[in-house]
Design a protein around this motif. Structure first.
Motif, PDB file in Angstrom:
ATOM      1  N   VAL A  95       1.009  -1.105  -0.330  1.00  0.00           N
ATOM      2  CA  VAL A  95       0.425  -0.008   0.030  1.00  0.00           C
ATOM      3  C   VAL A  95       1.175   1.144   0.454  1.00  0.00           C
ATOM      4  O   VAL A  95       1.833   1.836   0.513  1.00  0.00           O
ATOM      5  CB  VAL A  95      -1.005  -0.126   1.510  1.00  0.00           C
ATOM      6  CG1 VAL A  95      -1.883   0.909   0.751  1.00  0.00           C
ATOM      7  CG2 VAL A  95      -1.547  -1.320   1.678  1.00  0.00           C
ATOM      8  N   GLN A  96       0.862   2.595  -1.077  1.00  0.00           N
ATOM      9  CA  GLN A  96       2.026   3.467  -1.122  1.00  0.00           C
ATOM     10  C   GLN A  96       0.647   4.827  -1.249  1.00  0.00           C
ATOM     11  O   GLN A  96      -0.757   4.749  -1.875  1.00  0.00           O
ATOM     12  CB  GLN A  96       2.201   3.055  -2.361  1.00  0.00           C
ATOM     13  CG  GLN A  96       3.351   4.189  -2.539  1.00  0.00           C
ATOM     14  CD  GLN A  96       4.429   4.078  -3.194  1.00  0.00           C
ATOM     15  OE1 GLN A  96       5.545   4.583  -3.510  1.00  0.00           O
ATOM     16  NE2 GLN A  96       3.786   3.245  -4.954  1.00  0.00           N
ATOM     17  N   PHE A  97       1.168   5.849  -0.674  1.00  0.00           N
ATOM     18  CA  PHE A  97       0.560   7.023  -0.388  1.00  0.00           C
ATOM     19  C   PHE A  97       0.874   7.761  -1.673  1.00  0.00           C
ATOM     20  O   PHE A  97       2.386   7.741  -1.019  1.00  0.00           O
ATOM     21  CB  PHE A  97      -0.478   7.208   0.844  1.00  0.00           C
ATOM     22  CG  PHE A  97      -1.038   7.092   1.144  1.00  0.00           C
ATOM     23  CD1 PHE A  97      -2.601   6.851   0.662  1.00  0.00           C
ATOM     24  CD2 PHE A  97      -1.170   5.547   1.879  1.00  0.00           C
ATOM     25  CE1 PHE A  97      -3.498   6.430   1.579  1.00  0.00           C
ATOM     26  CE2 PHE A  97      -1.722   4.557   2.802  1.00  0.00           C
ATOM     27  CZ  PHE A  97      -3.247   5.011   2.411  1.00  0.00           C
TER      28      PHE A  97
ATOM     29  N   THR B 102      -3.442  14.936  -1.348  1.00  0.00           N
ATOM     30  CA  THR B 102      -3.086  13.379  -1.234  1.00  0.00           C
ATOM     31  C   THR B 102      -3.491  12.155  -1.286  1.00  0.00           C
ATOM     32  O   THR B 102      -4.797  12.203  -1.691  1.00  0.00           O
ATOM     33  CB  THR B 102      -2.589  12.631   0.788  1.00  0.00           C
ATOM     34  OG1 THR B 102      -1.947  13.734   1.243  1.00  0.00           O
ATOM     35  CG2 THR B 102      -2.254  11.336   1.108  1.00  0.00           C
ATOM     36  N   GLN B 103      -2.761  10.871  -2.112  1.00  0.00           N
ATOM     37  CA  GLN B 103      -3.608  10.143  -3.057  1.00  0.00           C
ATOM     38  C   GLN B 103      -3.033   9.028  -2.670  1.00  0.00           C
ATOM     39  O   GLN B 103      -1.772   8.250  -1.961  1.00  0.00           O
ATOM     40  CB  GLN B 103      -3.756  10.526  -4.830  1.00  0.00           C
ATOM     41  CG  GLN B 103      -4.177  11.767  -5.454  1.00  0.00           C
ATOM     42  CD  GLN B 103      -3.893  11.105  -6.783  1.00  0.00           C
ATOM     43  OE1 GLN B 103      -2.985  11.119  -6.957  1.00  0.00           O
ATOM     44  NE2 GLN B 103      -4.400  11.497  -7.219  1.00  0.00           N
ATOM     45  N   LEU B 104      -4.846   7.934  -2.010  1.00  0.00           N
ATOM     46  CA  LEU B 104      -3.324   6.573  -2.726  1.00  0.00           C
ATOM     47  C   LEU B 104      -3.729   5.554  -4.139  1.00  0.00           C
ATOM     48  O   LEU B 104      -4.042   6.302  -4.996  1.00  0.00           O
ATOM     49  CB  LEU B 104      -5.483   5.296  -2.767  1.00  0.00           C
ATOM     50  CG  LEU B 104      -4.722   4.494  -2.482  1.00  0.00           C
ATOM     51  CD1 LEU B 104      -3.726   3.641  -1.091  1.00  0.00           C
ATOM     52  CD2 LEU B 104      -5.641   3.115  -2.583  1.00  0.00           C
ATOM     53  N   TYR B 105      -2.545   4.963  -4.289  1.00  0.00           N
ATOM     54  CA  TYR B 105      -1.194   5.460  -5.004  1.00  0.00           C
ATOM     55  C   TYR B 105      -1.586   4.361  -5.626  1.00  0.00           C
ATOM     56  O   TYR B 105      -1.829   3.592  -6.901  1.00  0.00           O
ATOM     57  CB  TYR B 105       0.076   5.862  -5.149  1.00  0.00           C
ATOM     58  CG  TYR B 105       0.808   6.417  -6.079  1.00  0.00           C
ATOM     59  CD1 TYR B 105       0.242   7.107  -7.401  1.00  0.00           C
ATOM     60  CD2 TYR B 105       2.188   6.523  -6.822  1.00  0.00           C
ATOM     61  CE1 TYR B 105       0.336   7.019  -8.603  1.00  0.00           C
ATOM     62  CE2 TYR B 105       3.016   6.963  -7.663  1.00  0.00           C
ATOM     63  CZ  TYR B 105       1.658   6.864  -8.714  1.00  0.00           C
ATOM     64  OH  TYR B 105       2.779   7.492  -9.871  1.00  0.00           O
ATOM     65  N   ASP B 106      -1.194   3.349  -4.332  1.00  0.00           N
ATOM     66  CA  ASP B 106      -0.750   1.969  -5.327  1.00  0.00           C
ATOM     67  C   ASP B 106      -1.336   1.102  -3.471  1.00  0.00           C
ATOM     68  O   ASP B 106      -1.167   1.432  -2.222  1.00  0.00           O
ATOM     69  CB  ASP B 106       0.753   1.424  -4.994  1.00  0.00           C
ATOM     70  CG  ASP B 106       1.491   0.896  -5.916  1.00  0.00           C
ATOM     71  OD1 ASP B 106       1.512   0.464  -7.176  1.00  0.00           O
ATOM     72  OD2 ASP B 106       2.177   2.489  -5.484  1.00  0.00           O
ATOM     73  N   ALA B 107      -2.788  -0.013  -4.346  1.00  0.00           N
ATOM     74  CA  ALA B 107      -3.026  -0.437  -3.026  1.00  0.00           C
ATOM     75  C   ALA B 107      -3.432  -2.437  -3.201  1.00  0.00           C
ATOM     76  O   ALA B 107      -4.350  -2.613  -4.449  1.00  0.00           O
ATOM     77  CB  ALA B 107      -4.120  -0.666  -2.823  1.00  0.00           C
TER      78      ALA B 107
ATOM     79  N   ASN C  50      -7.612   5.114  -9.072  1.00  0.00           N
ATOM     80  CA  ASN C  50      -8.936   5.720  -7.943  1.00  0.00           C
ATOM     81  C   ASN C  50     -10.514   5.722  -8.610  1.00  0.00           C
ATOM     82  O   ASN C  50     -10.770   6.189  -7.924  1.00  0.00           O
ATOM     83  CB  ASN C  50      -8.232   6.994  -6.921  1.00  0.00           C
ATOM     84  CG  ASN C  50      -6.939   6.066  -5.874  1.00  0.00           C
ATOM     85  OD1 ASN C  50      -7.346   5.655  -5.299  1.00  0.00           O
ATOM     86  ND2 ASN C  50      -6.634   7.310  -6.143  1.00  0.00           N
TER      87      ASN C  50
END
Length: 497
Positions: free
Chosen positions: A177-179, A197-202, A282
């Motif tokens: 998980v990467q932000f 800020t974004q959720l980049y990887d999950a 997203n």
């Protein structure tokens, strides 16, 4: 005072060896030897007095291979790992981690890449600007030319990353998980919202079968070489603009979906095949669906072969390979039913901004399109020298035949050499992109040179590059042939921990 104290301890040890049974004496002597109070010679003589012989190494036959050396045990304070007992560990391994037996592991990592950019533009950038490749897209969907004055001098924290990774229930079930929170400090990717800020990887990766790993979630698609690799592992301050433009969804190197692939660490020939939403991070098509394309998906495949050694994906020959390392790859992606309009049914401002930010502005307002993208790549490394190249082709099929856009092609070649092994590297790169093969005088070209100083590999380095980027606009673009010229220097510091 110190000499007399040591002498007293030596005498004490000597008396212990004579007066105390050997079984009790040996541990005491070993403790004194470990602490440096007595020498090896004094230790051997004490054992001799006590009737013991120092342990001698076993005699090996001439044919017996030497035993592999093992690292001596370390105190907790001198090691990167603290064992708390009952299988619970805490430590540092390219990130802070905690682990419970072989059931759970959590690692936390941080990456910072502050950057300074100095750019100088010719007069055409201020009067005409770029309305076709990297245009501005407003919040209401309006498109205008991206313009610059004579110069830009800007500081920014170009990338900030926070990563949580590890495994759960078994080491074969990995999670990542990467932000991100990045500054919009690129002279072409002019996106004000980028600093949020974004959720980049999950994603989850199931690795029970080495030749059929399964990954599901949001992540980088297996397409191309430079786009598949982390931006922390680049030879230049940033990725090449050609590789950026030719991601298969034309929006982002990441997407949401599922991929089956082989373990590249275990096989010389590898494959990957994935199915994705095709609209970037997203998002899914429910956010931009229109009749006829709500059920469309993107398909991405890649095949690679390690012809010599295993050069891997990180750029540059940091390992200073003593034998040649070479690999080749081929990729293809098909993204059907993508809505490119900036306003109206099915449009989405996030998608429009992303298309423009990657140099694909000519795709905007073409309605629903089917996009096929192919690529071929190669890499070579040997004794500090590295060579890397990629070529791309994109076909656009518009559903509205009154609108028509040509294909796109592009390539880049780059090289690096360590003048000081593993420390100082000089690099150079040349890139060309034709965004619309139906039009003339519309090439984008770039020549860049740079210098890298690696303090501790890719995870701690200082990079500088300087280049000239020329964007040509033809009569069909702005009514006459115009060249937009940017002279750009960038200095970037990278630290990952």
């Amino acid at each position: 005072m110190r000499c007399s104290t040591i002498s007293a301890l030596v005498v004490t040890a000597w008396l212990l060896a004579v007066a105390i049974p050997a079984a009790a004496t040996d541990p005491a002597l070993k403790l004194l030897l470990k602490k440096g109070v007595i020498t090896q010679q004094e230790y051997d003589e004490a054992l001799k007095e006590a009737g013991q012989a120092a342990e001698a190494p076993p005699v090996k036959s001439e044919r017996e291979a030497p035993a592999k050396a093992t690292q001596p045990g370390k105190d907790a304070d001198g090691d990167n790992t603290v064992d708390l007992g009952k299988g619970i560990k805490f430590g540092y391994d390219r990130g802070l981690y905690t682990q419970f037996k072989d059931k759970f592991r959590l690692k936390i990592r941080i990456r910072l890449q502050p950057r300074f950019t100095d750019s100088h533009f010719n007069g055409a950038w201020n009067t005409i600007g770029d309305p076709k490749n990297y245009p501005n897209v407003s919040g209401t969907g309006g498109i205008s030319a991206l313009k610059h004055g004579e110069s830009v001098d800007v500081f920014g924290v170009h990338r900030t990353r926070l990563v949580f990774e590890g495994f759960a229930f078994t080491p074969d079930i990995n999670y990542f998980v990467q932000f991100r929170n990045d500054t919009a400090d690129s002279t072409t990717q002019n996106i004000p919202g980028r600093s949020t800020t974004q959720l980049y990887d999950a994603y989850i990766t199931l690795k029970q079968i080495p030749w059929a790993n399964l990954r599901v979630g949001q992540y980088r698609t297996h397409f191309g070489r430079q786009e598949f690799m982390s931006s922390a592992l680049l030879q230049f301050v940033d990725r090449n603009f050609v590789a950026e433009a030719f991601v298969p969804n034309t929006i982002d190197r990441r997407d949401q979906g599922v991929t089956i692939f082989s373990d590249q660490e275990k096989h010389p020939v590898n494959y990957a095949f994935g199915v994705f939403n095709g609209v970037g991070i997203n998002l899914n098509r429910l956010s931009l669906s229109t009749p006829g394309n709500a059920n469309e998906l993107m398909y991405v495949g890649r095949i690679t072969a390690d012809l010599m050694g295993k050069p891997g994906y990180p750029e540059g020959d940091l390992a200073y390979s003593l034998t040649p390392q070479m690999a080749v790859g081929v990729s293809y992606g098909y993204n059907a039913g993508l809505q490119t309009n900036t306003t109206g049914n099915g449009s989405n401002n996030q998608v429009s901004l992303a298309i423009a930010s990657l140099g694909n502005g000519r795709l905007l307002n073409q309605g629903v399109v089917d996009i096929g993208t192919g690529g071929i790549d190669a890499v070579f490394k040997y004794k500090g020298l590295s060579l890397q190249a990629e070529g791309f082709f994109r076909n656009i099929n518009t559903h509205d035949h009154s609108k028509r856009i040509g294909n796109a092609t592009g390539f880049y070649v780059q090289a690096g050499y360590f003048v000081v092994p593993r420390t100082i590297e000089v690099v150079g790169r040349y890139s060309v992109m034709d965004p619309d093969t139906r039009l003339g005088h519309d090439l984008i070209t770039s020549g860049v040179g740079g210098l890298n100083w690696y303090f501790s590999g890719h995870e701690h380095k200082l990079q500088f590059d300087y280049g000239v980027i020329t964007t040509r606009l033809g009569g069909a673009d702005v009514g006459g042939n115009v060249s937009l010229i940017e002279n750009r220097g960038r200095l970037q510091y990278t630290i990952v921990f």
